[in-house]
Scaffold this motif. Structure first.
Motif, PDB file in Angstrom:
ATOM      1  N   LEU A   1      -0.164  -0.047  -3.524  1.00  0.00           N
ATOM      2  CA  LEU A   1       0.981  -0.746  -2.929  1.00  0.00           C
ATOM      3  C   LEU A   1       1.637   0.091  -1.839  1.00  0.00           C
ATOM      4  O   LEU A   1       2.055  -0.429  -0.797  1.00  0.00           O
ATOM      5  CB  LEU A   1       2.000  -1.095  -4.014  1.00  0.00           C
ATOM      6  N   THR A   2       1.728   1.404  -2.076  1.00  0.00           N
ATOM      7  CA  THR A   2       2.331   2.290  -1.070  1.00  0.00           C
ATOM      8  C   THR A   2       1.492   2.298   0.212  1.00  0.00           C
ATOM      9  O   THR A   2       2.034   2.268   1.327  1.00  0.00           O
ATOM     10  CB  THR A   2       2.460   3.718  -1.638  1.00  0.00           C
TER      11      THR A   2
ATOM     12  N   ILE B   1       2.051  -1.024   2.060  1.00  0.00           N
ATOM     13  CA  ILE B   1       3.374  -1.088   2.706  1.00  0.00           C
ATOM     14  C   ILE B   1       3.378  -0.256   3.990  1.00  0.00           C
ATOM     15  O   ILE B   1       3.899  -0.684   5.028  1.00  0.00           O
ATOM     16  CB  ILE B   1       4.467  -0.593   1.739  1.00  0.00           C
ATOM     17  N   ARG B   2       2.774   0.935   3.932  1.00  0.00           N
ATOM     18  CA  ARG B   2       2.781   1.798   5.115  1.00  0.00           C
ATOM     19  C   ARG B   2       1.983   1.179   6.265  1.00  0.00           C
ATOM     20  O   ARG B   2       2.436   1.184   7.415  1.00  0.00           O
ATOM     21  CB  ARG B   2       2.207   3.172   4.748  1.00  0.00           C
TER      22      ARG B   2
ATOM     23  N   PHE C   1       1.322  -2.046   6.653  1.00  0.00           N
ATOM     24  CA  PHE C   1       2.042  -3.249   7.055  1.00  0.00           C
ATOM     25  C   PHE C   1       3.172  -2.899   8.018  1.00  0.00           C
ATOM     26  O   PHE C   1       3.384  -3.596   9.023  1.00  0.00           O
ATOM     27  CB  PHE C   1       2.603  -3.950   5.816  1.00  0.00           C
ATOM     28  N   GLU C   2       3.914  -1.836   7.728  1.00  0.00           N
ATOM     29  CA  GLU C   2       5.076  -1.482   8.547  1.00  0.00           C
ATOM     30  C   GLU C   2       4.654  -0.811   9.860  1.00  0.00           C
ATOM     31  O   GLU C   2       5.317  -0.981  10.893  1.00  0.00           O
ATOM     32  CB  GLU C   2       6.008  -0.570   7.751  1.00  0.00           C
TER      33      GLU C   2
ATOM     34  N   ARG D   1       2.007 -11.080   4.505  1.00  0.00           N
ATOM     35  CA  ARG D   1       3.442 -11.355   4.657  1.00  0.00           C
ATOM     36  C   ARG D   1       4.063 -11.796   3.328  1.00  0.00           C
ATOM     37  O   ARG D   1       5.198 -11.454   3.031  1.00  0.00           O
ATOM     38  CB  ARG D   1       3.665 -12.429   5.721  1.00  0.00           C
TER      39      ARG D   1
ATOM     40  N   TYR E   1       4.185  -8.536   0.963  1.00  0.00           N
ATOM     41  CA  TYR E   1       5.029  -7.407   1.353  1.00  0.00           C
ATOM     42  C   TYR E   1       6.364  -7.323   0.579  1.00  0.00           C
ATOM     43  O   TYR E   1       6.673  -6.264  -0.003  1.00  0.00           O
ATOM     44  CB  TYR E   1       5.302  -7.441   2.856  1.00  0.00           C
TER      45      TYR E   1
ATOM     46  N   ALA F   1       5.749  -6.282  -2.982  1.00  0.00           N
ATOM     47  CA  ALA F   1       5.302  -4.894  -3.079  1.00  0.00           C
ATOM     48  C   ALA F   1       6.478  -3.935  -2.932  1.00  0.00           C
ATOM     49  O   ALA F   1       6.599  -2.952  -3.673  1.00  0.00           O
ATOM     50  CB  ALA F   1       4.241  -4.604  -2.013  1.00  0.00           C
ATOM     51  N   ARG F   2       7.357  -4.224  -1.970  1.00  0.00           N
ATOM     52  CA  ARG F   2       8.527  -3.367  -1.771  1.00  0.00           C
ATOM     53  C   ARG F   2       9.390  -3.343  -3.026  1.00  0.00           C
ATOM     54  O   ARG F   2       9.870  -2.301  -3.458  1.00  0.00           O
ATOM     55  CB  ARG F   2       9.357  -3.887  -0.590  1.00  0.00           C
TER      56      ARG F   2
ATOM     57  N   ASP G   1      10.252  -0.125  -5.379  1.00  0.00           N
ATOM     58  CA  ASP G   1      11.651   0.245  -5.613  1.00  0.00           C
ATOM     59  C   ASP G   1      11.966   0.284  -7.102  1.00  0.00           C
ATOM     60  O   ASP G   1      12.686   1.181  -7.575  1.00  0.00           O
ATOM     61  CB  ASP G   1      12.588  -0.741  -4.909  1.00  0.00           C
TER      62      ASP G   1
END
Length: 272
Positions: free
Chosen positions: A6-7, A10-11, A13-14, A62, A65, A68-69, A73
């Protein structure tokens, strides 16, 4: 699907760039690509579309995301919560028997503001890093930090004739039926009040609380700490005749326990 996958997702994706994402994660590009591919295979979807410069995100990416965030968290919050608890200084406080709850409540109120960095554990009896107990019952090599003074009083059932006597003389107690605690350290101090009745007790008890149970049950009268008697609706009390008898309540601790920073912090908060 795990935190590592997931990390990585996310990285990428961003950043929209595998090279930059790999650098930030301290991974090689092939390792990052393999991680993303494993996530795609597990979910049976495509997440990114490679371009000449960077990547594009798919509609599934999309959708994934924000979930996942949130999952990352939540994981971080759990780790932080339990790590913070483990980082607290452990402090075990023993509570001796026959200590009124009002004393414990007051002690906790006095230390609550300074106890945020402690993991406090309350234990019954003569145990723990320190004890809330009576001065007379501390061990020979223990130190004592006094907190409260408490009077011993005469305890008897509500409606007992002793409550009707305006001025009570010591001699009048010698004819009473007594509930005694012969193994308790206070027993010798109370003998002058018992008089010759000491040879004919109404009952014996191992501590003050049990003695008060016997008084409530009609086995006689007793001498007990004032705060313990006040907790009993069926009992009344009055001062002992003559010079008042007191006991001191406080923190009993061994000198070596000061090696525990939590003990030092507790005593400091109490004004040591």
């Amino acid at each position: 699907m795990d935190k590592r996958q997931l990390t990585a997702f996310i990285r990428v994706f961003e950043e929209r760039n595998i090279t930059r994402a790999a650098q930030q994660l301290s991974l090689t590009q092939p390792a990052l690509s393999a991680t993303i591919k494993a996530l795609e295979e597990e979910l049976s979807i495509s997440l990114f579309i490679r371009k000449s410069r960077g990547v594009d995100v798919t509609e599934d990416a999309r959708v994934l995301y924000p979930h996942a965030r949130r999952m990352i968290d939540d994981m971080s919050g759990l780790v932080s919560r339990f790590r913070k608890r483990q980082d607290k200084l452990p402090l075990h406080i023993g509570i001796e028997e026959d200590i009124a709850s009002s004393f414990l409540t007051d002690l906790l109120a006095k230390t609550s503001q300074d106890a945020s960095g402690m993991l406090l554990t309350l234990l019954p009896g003569c145990t723990g890093d320190v004890r809330l107990g009576c001065d007379n019952l501390r061990c020979e090599d223990e130190l004592f930090f006094p907190l409260y003074e408490e009077s011993y009083v005469l305890a008897y059932p509500v409606g007992h004739a002793l409550g009707q006597t305006e001025e009570l003389l010591p001699e009048e107690l010698h004819h009473q039926t007594w509930v005694m605690a012969p193994e308790h350290e206070s027993h010798q101090r109370f003998l002058p009040f018992y008089g010759h009745s000491a040879d004919k007790p109404g009952a014996h008890a191992g501590n003050f609380s049990l003695a008060l149970d016997l008084v409530e049950a009609g086995f006689g009268i007793t001498i007990a700490p004032d705060c313990l008697v006040q907790l009993r609706c069926a009992l009344a009390s009055r001062p002992l005749p003559g010079y008042p008898m007191m006991r001191r309540i406080g923190i009993c601790y061994a000198a070596q326990s000061l090696a525990n920073p939590a003990v030092e912090q507790l005593l400091d908060s109490l004004g040591k």
